[in-house]
Write a protein that holds these residues in place. Sequence first.
Motif, PDB file in Angstrom:
ATOM      1  N   THR A 113       0.827  -1.210   0.000  1.00 59.84           N
ATOM      2  CA  THR A 113       0.000   0.000   0.000  1.00 59.84           C
ATOM      3  C   THR A 113       0.860   1.258   0.000  1.00 59.84           C
ATOM      4  OG1 THR A 113      -1.750  -1.165   1.210  1.00 59.84           O
ATOM      5  CG2 THR A 113      -1.809   1.248   1.222  1.00 59.84           C
ATOM      6  N   VAL A 114       1.849   1.299   0.870  1.00 63.59           N
ATOM      7  CA  VAL A 114       2.715   2.483   0.966  1.00 63.59           C
ATOM      8  C   VAL A 114       3.475   2.699  -0.338  1.00 63.59           C
ATOM      9  CG1 VAL A 114       4.705   3.486   2.148  1.00 63.59           C
ATOM     10  CG2 VAL A 114       2.919   2.340   3.469  1.00 63.59           C
ATOM     11  N   SER A 115       3.973   1.615  -0.925  1.00 61.88           N
ATOM     12  CA  SER A 115       4.701   1.737  -2.186  1.00 61.88           C
ATOM     13  C   SER A 115       3.806   2.294  -3.285  1.00 61.88           C
ATOM     14  CB  SER A 115       5.260   0.374  -2.595  1.00 61.88           C
ATOM     15  OG  SER A 115       5.942   0.454  -3.831  1.00 61.88           O
ATOM     16  N   ALA A 116       2.579   1.792  -3.370  1.00 64.22           N
ATOM     17  CA  ALA A 116       1.640   2.281  -4.390  1.00 64.22           C
ATOM     18  C   ALA A 116       1.265   3.737  -4.133  1.00 64.22           C
ATOM     19  CB  ALA A 116       0.391   1.404  -4.412  1.00 64.22           C
ATOM     20  N   VAL A 117       0.985   4.074  -2.876  1.00 64.41           N
ATOM     21  CA  VAL A 117       0.600   5.446  -2.524  1.00 64.41           C
ATOM     22  C   VAL A 117       1.746   6.413  -2.809  1.00 64.41           C
ATOM     23  CG1 VAL A 117       0.060   6.966  -0.585  1.00 64.41           C
ATOM     24  CG2 VAL A 117      -1.146   4.795  -0.842  1.00 64.41           C
ATOM     25  N   GLU A 150      -5.382 -10.439  -3.616  1.00 60.64           N
ATOM     26  CA  GLU A 150      -4.338 -10.043  -2.683  1.00 60.64           C
ATOM     27  C   GLU A 150      -3.934  -8.587  -2.939  1.00 60.64           C
ATOM     28  OE1 GLU A 150      -1.020 -12.638  -2.654  1.00 60.64           O
ATOM     29  OE2 GLU A 150      -2.218 -14.453  -2.391  1.00 60.64           O
ATOM     30  N   VAL A 151      -3.508  -7.939  -1.873  1.00 61.12           N
ATOM     31  CA  VAL A 151      -3.089  -6.542  -2.003  1.00 61.12           C
ATOM     32  C   VAL A 151      -1.705  -6.497  -2.632  1.00 61.12           C
ATOM     33  CG1 VAL A 151      -2.664  -4.385  -0.794  1.00 61.12           C
ATOM     34  CG2 VAL A 151      -4.454  -5.932   0.021  1.00 61.12           C
ATOM     35  N   LYS A 152      -1.646  -5.999  -3.852  1.00 61.17           N
ATOM     36  CA  LYS A 152      -0.391  -5.875  -4.580  1.00 61.17           C
ATOM     37  C   LYS A 152      -0.208  -4.433  -5.062  1.00 61.17           C
ATOM     38  CE  LYS A 152       0.661 -10.307  -4.473  1.00 61.17           C
ATOM     39  NZ  LYS A 152       1.837 -10.818  -3.730  1.00 61.17           N
ATOM     40  N   ARG A 153       1.023  -3.988  -5.068  1.00 59.20           N
ATOM     41  CA  ARG A 153       1.323  -2.621  -5.509  1.00 59.20           C
ATOM     42  C   ARG A 153       0.813  -2.365  -6.922  1.00 59.20           C
ATOM     43  NH1 ARG A 153       5.297  -0.328  -8.706  1.00 59.20           N
ATOM     44  NH2 ARG A 153       5.940   1.812  -8.153  1.00 59.20           N
ATOM     45  N   ASP A 154       1.139  -3.248  -7.849  1.00 57.59           N
ATOM     46  CA  ASP A 154       0.759  -3.042  -9.246  1.00 57.59           C
ATOM     47  C   ASP A 154      -0.748  -3.075  -9.433  1.00 57.59           C
ATOM     48  OD1 ASP A 154       3.407  -2.799  -9.888  1.00 57.59           O
ATOM     49  OD2 ASP A 154       3.644  -4.858 -10.603  1.00 57.59           O
ATOM     50  N   LEU A 155      -1.437  -3.891  -8.650  1.00 63.14           N
ATOM     51  CA  LEU A 155      -2.893  -3.960  -8.759  1.00 63.14           C
ATOM     52  C   LEU A 155      -3.521  -2.643  -8.314  1.00 63.14           C
ATOM     53  CD1 LEU A 155      -5.496  -5.416  -9.353  1.00 63.14           C
ATOM     54  CD2 LEU A 155      -5.364  -6.511  -7.102  1.00 63.14           C
ATOM     55  N   LEU A 156      -3.039  -2.075  -7.213  1.00 64.38           N
ATOM     56  CA  LEU A 156      -3.555  -0.791  -6.753  1.00 64.38           C
ATOM     57  C   LEU A 156      -3.285   0.310  -7.786  1.00 64.38           C
ATOM     58  CD1 LEU A 156      -2.524  -0.900  -2.981  1.00 64.38           C
ATOM     59  CD2 LEU A 156      -4.846  -0.976  -3.899  1.00 64.38           C
ATOM     60  N   LEU A 157      -2.100   0.294  -8.377  1.00 70.66           N
ATOM     61  CA  LEU A 157      -1.775   1.294  -9.398  1.00 70.66           C
ATOM     62  C   LEU A 157      -2.681   1.135 -10.618  1.00 70.66           C
ATOM     63  CD1 LEU A 157       2.141   1.300  -9.260  1.00 70.66           C
ATOM     64  CD2 LEU A 157       0.560   2.961  -8.265  1.00 70.66           C
ATOM     65  N   SER A 158      -2.984  -0.095 -10.971  1.00 68.57           N
ATOM     66  CA  SER A 158      -3.861  -0.341 -12.123  1.00 68.57           C
ATOM     67  C   SER A 158      -5.280   0.134 -11.847  1.00 68.57           C
ATOM     68  CB  SER A 158      -3.871  -1.834 -12.472  1.00 68.57           C
ATOM     69  OG  SER A 158      -2.581  -2.283 -12.839  1.00 68.57           O
ATOM     70  N   ILE A 159      -5.765  -0.118 -10.632  1.00 72.02           N
ATOM     71  CA  ILE A 159      -7.135   0.274 -10.288  1.00 72.02           C
ATOM     72  C   ILE A 159      -7.301   1.788 -10.353  1.00 72.02           C
ATOM     73  CG2 ILE A 159      -8.803   0.391  -8.390  1.00 72.02           C
ATOM     74  CD1 ILE A 159      -7.862  -2.411  -7.557  1.00 72.02           C
ATOM     75  N   PHE A 160      -6.308   2.523  -9.838  1.00 72.15           N
ATOM     76  CA  PHE A 160      -6.427   3.980  -9.771  1.00 72.15           C
ATOM     77  C   PHE A 160      -5.857   4.687 -10.997  1.00 72.15           C
ATOM     78  CE2 PHE A 160      -6.755   2.951  -5.181  1.00 72.15           C
ATOM     79  CZ  PHE A 160      -7.974   3.555  -4.954  1.00 72.15           C
ATOM     80  N   ASN A 161      -5.519   3.911 -12.026  1.00 70.81           N
ATOM     81  CA  ASN A 161      -5.116   4.526 -13.296  1.00 70.81           C
ATOM     82  C   ASN A 161      -6.269   5.364 -13.839  1.00 70.81           C
ATOM     83  OD1 ASN A 161      -4.705   4.844 -16.207  1.00 70.81           O
ATOM     84  ND2 ASN A 161      -2.974   3.471 -15.926  1.00 70.81           N
ATOM     85  N   LYS A 162      -5.975   6.571 -14.276  1.00 73.89           N
ATOM     86  CA  LYS A 162      -7.022   7.494 -14.710  1.00 73.89           C
ATOM     87  C   LYS A 162      -7.806   6.983 -15.913  1.00 73.89           C
ATOM     88  CE  LYS A 162      -4.296  11.411 -13.059  1.00 73.89           C
ATOM     89  NZ  LYS A 162      -3.576  12.654 -13.431  1.00 73.89           N
ATOM     90  N   ASP A 163      -7.205   6.089 -16.681  1.00 75.88           N
ATOM     91  CA  ASP A 163      -7.872   5.571 -17.875  1.00 75.88           C
ATOM     92  C   ASP A 163      -8.711   4.324 -17.594  1.00 75.88           C
ATOM     93  OD1 ASP A 163      -6.651   7.568 -19.420  1.00 75.88           O
ATOM     94  OD2 ASP A 163      -4.843   6.357 -19.683  1.00 75.88           O
ATOM     95  N   VAL A 164      -8.753   3.899 -16.323  1.00 75.24           N
ATOM     96  CA  VAL A 164      -9.500   2.693 -15.936  1.00 75.24           C
ATOM     97  C   VAL A 164     -10.781   3.115 -15.222  1.00 75.24           C
ATOM     98  CG1 VAL A 164      -9.455   0.591 -14.549  1.00 75.24           C
ATOM     99  CG2 VAL A 164      -7.394   1.320 -15.763  1.00 75.24           C
ATOM    100  N   PRO A 165     -11.938   2.568 -15.602  1.00 72.84           N
ATOM    101  CA  PRO A 165     -13.208   2.970 -14.957  1.00 72.84           C
ATOM    102  C   PRO A 165     -13.230   2.749 -13.448  1.00 72.84           C
ATOM    103  CG  PRO A 165     -13.629   1.714 -16.962  1.00 72.84           C
ATOM    104  CD  PRO A 165     -12.152   1.621 -16.711  1.00 72.84           C
ATOM    105  N   LEU A 166     -12.433   1.794 -12.948  1.00 74.57           N
ATOM    106  CA  LEU A 166     -12.464   1.480 -11.516  1.00 74.57           C
ATOM    107  C   LEU A 166     -11.867   2.588 -10.650  1.00 74.57           C
ATOM    108  CD1 LEU A 166     -11.403  -2.292 -11.546  1.00 74.57           C
ATOM    109  CD2 LEU A 166     -13.694  -1.365 -11.213  1.00 74.57           C
TER     110      LEU A 166
END
Length: 265
Positions: A113-117, A150-166
């Motif tokens: 989480t910290v790495s993604a944030v 599972e909580v993964k850095r890359d997954l969090l980054l993908s979810i909050f990508n501006k081009d992703v509806p999620l």
Amino acid sequence: MTLLEILRIGPGDIFEIALVAFLLYQLYRLMRGTIAVQISLGLGALFAIQLVVWVLNMKVLNMVFSYFNQVFVLAVIIIFQPEIRRLLLLLGRNPLIRQFVASDSQEAVIKATVSAVDHMSDTQTGALIAFQRTTGLRSYIETGEVIQAEVKRDLLLSIFNKDVPLHDGAVIIADRRIEAARCILPVSTSMKLSPQLGLRHRAGVGLTEQTDAFVVIVSEETGNISISRDGALISNITPDELTTYLQNALSPASKGSTRTAKQAS
């Protein structure tokens, strides 16, 4: 041994029968609707044939089945590999089992989480991450898209990508897993909050006003990292400070003190 001795069943036998029945039922639920059911019927037919061969004392077929029995366990593992994997995953998600590995897995969640944030702060990517503590967040999870990963850095980054509806909404993490994304949170109407704060910050504070959740917010305009807990907002914190806040908020002792305080109130 008489029939009465055979039928004499004690409490331990009843428990064992119930346990076996429960395990068989769970196994059936895992296999239901899959090809494994047909395979199980085939294996059952082979076992019935072997029983007939043994009763009739067919020496050649007995020898053939003896070779089959030597690789039977390995064959079952290979054939039912998907079902065995699903069963192990279910066991791994069991709260009683997860308590034994809670410390290490919690640290992994915090690190990811910290790495993604930190990365989203550098790139000014907006984010809203809520951590369930003792108050259930099921009603909010059901407003979003189920993830259960599972909580993964890359997954969090993908979810909050501006081009992703999620990315539009909150990610909710419970029991060290991402339960859902794009969740709708209650918006705070507190007059104590700065009028310059956007909807993302007000939603984070709103959730902590109504639950004991811990929320992490990344500003899309400035990249600043904020956290909200117990209806309060702390802004402009560093990744190291975020690590400390998460460790304190998600520790078993902290959750226990929150539960005690609620009971007292």
